[in-house]
Design a protein around this motif. Sequence first.
Motif, PDB file in Angstrom:
ATOM      1  N   THR A 272       0.762  -1.243   0.081  1.00 26.96           N
ATOM      2  CA  THR A 272      -0.140  -0.055   0.044  1.00 26.96           C
ATOM      3  C   THR A 272       0.965   1.302  -0.067  1.00 26.96           C
ATOM      4  OG1 THR A 272      -1.922  -1.227   1.269  1.00 26.96           O
ATOM      5  CG2 THR A 272      -1.779   1.232   1.370  1.00 26.96           C
ATOM      6  N   THR A 274      -0.300   4.698  -0.693  1.00 23.61           N
ATOM      7  CA  THR A 274      -1.164   5.661  -0.309  1.00 23.61           C
ATOM      8  C   THR A 274      -2.662   4.808   0.267  1.00 23.61           C
ATOM      9  OG1 THR A 274      -2.168   6.637  -2.304  1.00 23.61           O
ATOM     10  CG2 THR A 274       0.087   7.428  -1.528  1.00 23.61           C
ATOM     11  N   LYS A 275      -3.402   5.744   0.489  1.00 24.53           N
ATOM     12  CA  LYS A 275      -4.819   5.322   1.080  1.00 24.53           C
ATOM     13  C   LYS A 275      -5.543   4.917  -0.393  1.00 24.53           C
ATOM     14  CE  LYS A 275      -9.265   6.822   2.872  1.00 24.53           C
ATOM     15  NZ  LYS A 275     -10.169   7.945   3.670  1.00 24.53           N
ATOM     16  N   TYR A 276      -5.264   5.164  -1.406  1.00 24.35           N
ATOM     17  CA  TYR A 276      -5.844   5.034  -2.629  1.00 24.35           C
ATOM     18  C   TYR A 276      -5.087   4.024  -3.710  1.00 24.35           C
ATOM     19  CZ  TYR A 276      -9.252   8.232  -0.787  1.00 24.35           C
ATOM     20  OH  TYR A 276     -10.015   9.043   0.214  1.00 24.35           O
ATOM     21  N   TYR A 334      -5.336   2.317  -8.479  1.00 23.35           N
ATOM     22  CA  TYR A 334      -5.985   3.395  -7.769  1.00 23.35           C
ATOM     23  C   TYR A 334      -7.314   2.999  -7.488  1.00 23.35           C
ATOM     24  CZ  TYR A 334      -8.365   7.946  -7.065  1.00 23.35           C
ATOM     25  OH  TYR A 334      -8.957   8.782  -6.818  1.00 23.35           O
ATOM     26  N   GLN A 335      -7.953   2.894  -6.528  1.00 23.99           N
ATOM     27  CA  GLN A 335      -9.201   2.490  -6.078  1.00 23.99           C
ATOM     28  C   GLN A 335      -9.889   3.595  -5.162  1.00 23.99           C
ATOM     29  OE1 GLN A 335      -9.867  -1.389  -4.726  1.00 23.99           O
ATOM     30  NE2 GLN A 335     -12.123  -1.258  -4.766  1.00 23.99           N
ATOM     31  N   ARG A 336     -10.728   4.111  -5.503  1.00 19.51           N
ATOM     32  CA  ARG A 336     -11.625   5.332  -4.708  1.00 19.51           C
ATOM     33  C   ARG A 336     -13.069   5.194  -5.055  1.00 19.51           C
ATOM     34  NH1 ARG A 336     -10.045  11.557  -3.748  1.00 19.51           N
ATOM     35  NH2 ARG A 336     -11.645  11.987  -1.983  1.00 19.51           N
ATOM     36  N   ASN A 337     -13.867   4.883  -3.802  1.00 25.72           N
ATOM     37  CA  ASN A 337     -15.239   4.913  -3.895  1.00 25.72           C
ATOM     38  C   ASN A 337     -15.783   3.714  -5.027  1.00 25.72           C
ATOM     39  OD1 ASN A 337     -15.611   6.787  -2.096  1.00 25.72           O
ATOM     40  ND2 ASN A 337     -15.532   8.476  -3.605  1.00 25.72           N
ATOM     41  N   ASN A 340     -12.008   2.028 -10.064  1.00 21.45           N
ATOM     42  CA  ASN A 340     -10.852   1.204  -9.992  1.00 21.45           C
ATOM     43  C   ASN A 340     -10.095   1.521 -11.316  1.00 21.45           C
ATOM     44  OD1 ASN A 340      -8.917  -0.590  -9.955  1.00 21.45           O
ATOM     45  ND2 ASN A 340     -10.088  -2.025  -8.609  1.00 21.45           N
ATOM     46  N   TYR A 380     -16.177   0.610 -13.052  1.00 17.95           N
ATOM     47  CA  TYR A 380     -16.571   1.901 -12.483  1.00 17.95           C
ATOM     48  C   TYR A 380     -18.389   1.402 -12.113  1.00 17.95           C
ATOM     49  CZ  TYR A 380     -18.880   6.453 -11.735  1.00 17.95           C
ATOM     50  OH  TYR A 380     -19.442   7.570 -11.037  1.00 17.95           O
TER      51      TYR A 380
END
Length: 671
Positions: A272, A274-276, A334-337, A340, A380
Amino acid sequence: MYFRVLLMLFLYSNIVRAQTAEAGFIKDLMESLAENLPEDYDLFELEDRLIYFSKHPINLNQTHAAELKSLVFLSPLQISNFFAYLKANGPFIDVLELQSIPNFDAETVTRLLPFVAIANNSLMRKPTLKNLRLFGENDLFIRAGRTLDMPKGFSKLTGSKYLGTPERLLLRYKYNFAQRIDAGLIAEKDAGEKWSADFKSAHLAIFNTWRFNKIVLGDYSLQFGQGLTLWSGFAFGKAPDVTSVAKKDLGLRPYHSSNEYAFLRGMATTVTLTKYLVFTGFLSYRKLDASLSLNNEGEEVLTTINETGYHRTESEIKNRNRLTQLFFGGALQYQRNNLNIGLIAHRTNYNRAFTAETSPYRYDDFSGKTLTNLGLHYTYTYRNFYLFGEIAKSLQSGLAYVNGALISLSAKASAVVLYRNYASNYHNFFNQAMAEATRATNERGLYVGLNLYPAKSWAIAVYADYFKFPWLKFRIDAPSDGYEVLGQLSYMPSKTFKIQLRYKSELKQQNTDLAVPINYLDEVKKESYRADVNWQLNRSIGFQNRLEVSQYHKGASGAEFGYLAYQDMSYKPLRTRLSGNIRIAYFNIPSFNSRIYAYEDDVLYSFSFGMYSGKGWRNYLNLKYKLLKRLDIWVRYALSFYPRAGTVGSGLDEIEGNKKSDIKLQFRYQF
């Protein structure tokens, strides 16, 4: 007479109130998924995963996407809807809340229940030496088998022959500690190989340590995106569950299979950043079996890579480990909400060069020693839409891409649409994207599928796939096209009774069989009709009845028909040490062209995909006996009988006579 008895058993049905065992559910799931895989595919990893979750249920309130992807019957849209529901409504109070999640039909919930729970009783113990010893789970398998009737390859005195013994041997050891540490060892010998274990595989995997999500040393697999840029190991294609064409990538995984080709060997890690942002780096060095030849300059060049893993004859032994493969690269995600996005880059180096082939259909094949691949994939989710796709490029050659959508039309209907376009000069050695051909190259296609649940006990699955091959192929001397359609109707009024009707049709083009100056293409059409009934007599005894008819037709020649009928019976009492199952099958199939495949029960973690051709009987018996609390024994005996045949099999596997029998013995010790 015998066929009439089988037909009467097939038509007989009995609805009773009894509970279907988890083992029976896993078997049914394995059968439905295995139909579209090669005959020698090792499904150990999948069954092991399901059995593990049946013993250690997933905590619905603490799970993550990768864990739910391991349950292969969940679609990506269902997984997205699950986390959206959890975020909107908070922790689950009862597992039956799953029925409230959009796109979670009754069949999905029924499939999930054996593998999920609200509370997880396992404690997060530290991996100290004491805890590793006291709380680690050890699993040891020893399996031996052989064909009882001696094939020709073992009795020949001169020429090509098998140099080893007819026994098949497998040793498999696995260690797991609280899903924090995973270690495994496999040693295998195929029939015809010498006594020393021909294939050896080992790995050590550590999970969730500081920023390192995964660290794997030894053998591993990589699965990203839609399989167009990088995918090794286990993969599905078209299946009656139409959503299976949208792949569920699992990233880096330790390798548990005994398949001798579909893995990487070296080291890899997922960290990991960062957070995303998550990064996976990998390095692999392997020796592969290959056939070599001399070019005009007298240099050894690569002819073919041998993927079977067999080392039985002089030529197979000679080709062993003649090619080295160095493979390295990275994948950034990259994954956010609900979004991806992933980038992949990898390079493959060989010590021998691939050479351009003279055959016209091999015109665009890869040549050289080095190949670099780049890819971009995405998913998405927006409300009831799940969009997915991937674009990939092999440097200095072709481009390939695939895009699709899963759509939840209503609580009782979902659809999938997928379009693919793979250039004939797209080269990739780790490519398992959805395709009609073996590899995703030289193909364009449009796939449309629909799942319907018109009433509580009814389910309908339909798909149509149109494909086109812009360049020539083996035995196809012109651009060609074709289609495949499937329709399946399922009726399941209770947990103990299910009837299924299926129709499948496939049309392709192929060179004519006629002796003509210039080959032209004939249409080749294959059709199959299947009726299947599963029912439980009581808690201990269950039955499966199947009748399947196949039809093959090429060009102006007449159509040929074949059929298979079988009766399965299983005996699984709750409180006795002995359990087992038996099959009696009769088949009458004119030739290999109209062959029928059927999944066969086997000992635990072993799989058979019976290929039925000719006229005769196929019977087998599997027995399991619990000798001690932690020690289980399996025995399997199978017999194929062809009343009017003089020989069975072909080549070095040919057997004199009209029967072929096989026996298998397996021990499992858990400690």
